[in-house]
Design a protein around this motif. Sequence first.
Motif, PDB file in Angstrom:
ATOM      1  N   GLY A 226     -35.767 -20.224 -37.177  1.00 30.50           N
ATOM      2  CA  GLY A 226     -36.248 -19.587 -38.399  1.00 30.50           C
ATOM      3  C   GLY A 226     -35.189 -18.706 -39.024  1.00 30.50           C
ATOM      4  O   GLY A 226     -35.026 -18.662 -40.244  1.00 30.50           O
ATOM      5  N   MET A 227     -34.438 -18.002 -38.191  1.00 33.04           N
ATOM      6  CA  MET A 227     -33.381 -17.127 -38.691  1.00 33.04           C
ATOM      7  C   MET A 227     -32.214 -17.935 -39.263  1.00 33.04           C
ATOM      8  O   MET A 227     -31.638 -17.575 -40.293  1.00 33.04           O
ATOM      9  N   ILE A 228     -31.869 -19.023 -38.598  1.00 31.67           N
ATOM     10  CA  ILE A 228     -30.752 -19.859 -39.071  1.00 31.67           C
ATOM     11  C   ILE A 228     -31.067 -20.470 -40.425  1.00 31.67           C
ATOM     12  O   ILE A 228     -30.256 -20.414 -41.364  1.00 31.67           O
ATOM     13  N   PHE A 229     -32.238 -21.063 -40.550  1.00 33.68           N
ATOM     14  CA  PHE A 229     -32.627 -21.661 -41.835  1.00 33.68           C
ATOM     15  C   PHE A 229     -32.715 -20.577 -42.902  1.00 33.68           C
ATOM     16  O   PHE A 229     -32.307 -20.786 -44.046  1.00 33.68           O
ATOM     17  N   GLY A 230     -33.260 -19.418 -42.532  1.00 30.71           N
ATOM     18  CA  GLY A 230     -33.366 -18.314 -43.481  1.00 30.71           C
ATOM     19  C   GLY A 230     -32.012 -17.832 -43.953  1.00 30.71           C
ATOM     20  O   GLY A 230     -31.825 -17.536 -45.147  1.00 30.71           O
ATOM     21  N   PHE A 231     -31.055 -17.755 -43.052  1.00 31.20           N
ATOM     22  CA  PHE A 231     -29.712 -17.309 -43.415  1.00 31.20           C
ATOM     23  C   PHE A 231     -29.107 -18.194 -44.496  1.00 31.20           C
ATOM     24  O   PHE A 231     -28.589 -17.703 -45.503  1.00 31.20           O
ATOM     25  N   PHE A 232     -29.182 -19.502 -44.298  1.00 35.82           N
ATOM     26  CA  PHE A 232     -28.553 -20.408 -45.254  1.00 35.82           C
ATOM     27  C   PHE A 232     -29.284 -20.418 -46.600  1.00 35.82           C
ATOM     28  O   PHE A 232     -28.660 -20.573 -47.656  1.00 35.82           O
ATOM     29  N   ILE A 233     -30.605 -20.237 -46.576  1.00 36.29           N
ATOM     30  CA  ILE A 233     -31.344 -20.184 -47.835  1.00 36.29           C
ATOM     31  C   ILE A 233     -30.961 -18.938 -48.625  1.00 36.29           C
ATOM     32  O   ILE A 233     -30.649 -19.012 -49.819  1.00 36.29           O
ATOM     33  N   ILE A 234     -30.985 -17.777 -47.972  1.00 34.67           N
ATOM     34  CA  ILE A 234     -30.625 -16.532 -48.663  1.00 34.67           C
ATOM     35  C   ILE A 234     -29.166 -16.559 -49.096  1.00 34.67           C
ATOM     36  O   ILE A 234     -28.829 -16.125 -50.218  1.00 34.67           O
TER      37      ILE A 234
END
Length: 252
Positions: A226-234
Amino acid sequence: MNYRGNFWASIPAVTKHLLIINCIMWLGTIVLRHSSGIDLTQWLGLHYWQASDFNPAQLLTYMFMHDTSGIAHLFFNMFSLWMFGVTLERVLGQKRYFFYYMACGVGAAIVQELTWTLTWQGTFVPAFASLNSLTADQVTQLMDTGQINAYVDAFQNSLVTVGASGAVFGILLAFGMLFPNMPMYIIPFPFPIKAKWMVLGYGAVELLFGVASIMESVAHFAHLGGMIFGFFIIWYWKRNGTIQGGFGNGYY
């Protein structure tokens, strides 16, 4: 003055509805299990993708389910969702915030599926070998010839995860990226910690626990997903100007 009403009204719509849905699903799971013997977790929880009980819809539905053996799993996820989601929804807007939440949840599910793919045989083979007085090579041969397919499927169907933690960890990550220097107070520390260090700390702990197999009932790698996907989206939104400046300097 109605403080309770003002508090509830102050929560923006998407976060409010996510809180309501998660609580309803938790209560509904308990009621149906005790009244009708129906286990919603079996239908809506995320199963291993090669298991017979897997359904692609579970990539979405699992994040609205929680452990019903106690209230701690639901409480801490919903508390974190409220604590950080309220601010994030106001910054991102309802549609973008909802997309982000769901994307992080699905991303967490994908990482969890990958983790299972890489690790399930390492758990199944020695356990089956020990129970049946076989060597690991003999078990592998039986698997290759399909002679123990029923046992393999039963084990794969036992791999189930539920919870909003992956999406919530994505929200935590976004908060740390957008408000990196905001002081946060975390029990038991008696001093403030900047949001960016808190997020990095959470990520490091999840990675350590996942690699070291600490608290194996917790899907640590899903949280990281969840954090990895969130990082790239932000990161993408900030780079192309979708999210405007004014939120502090990022740490990435």
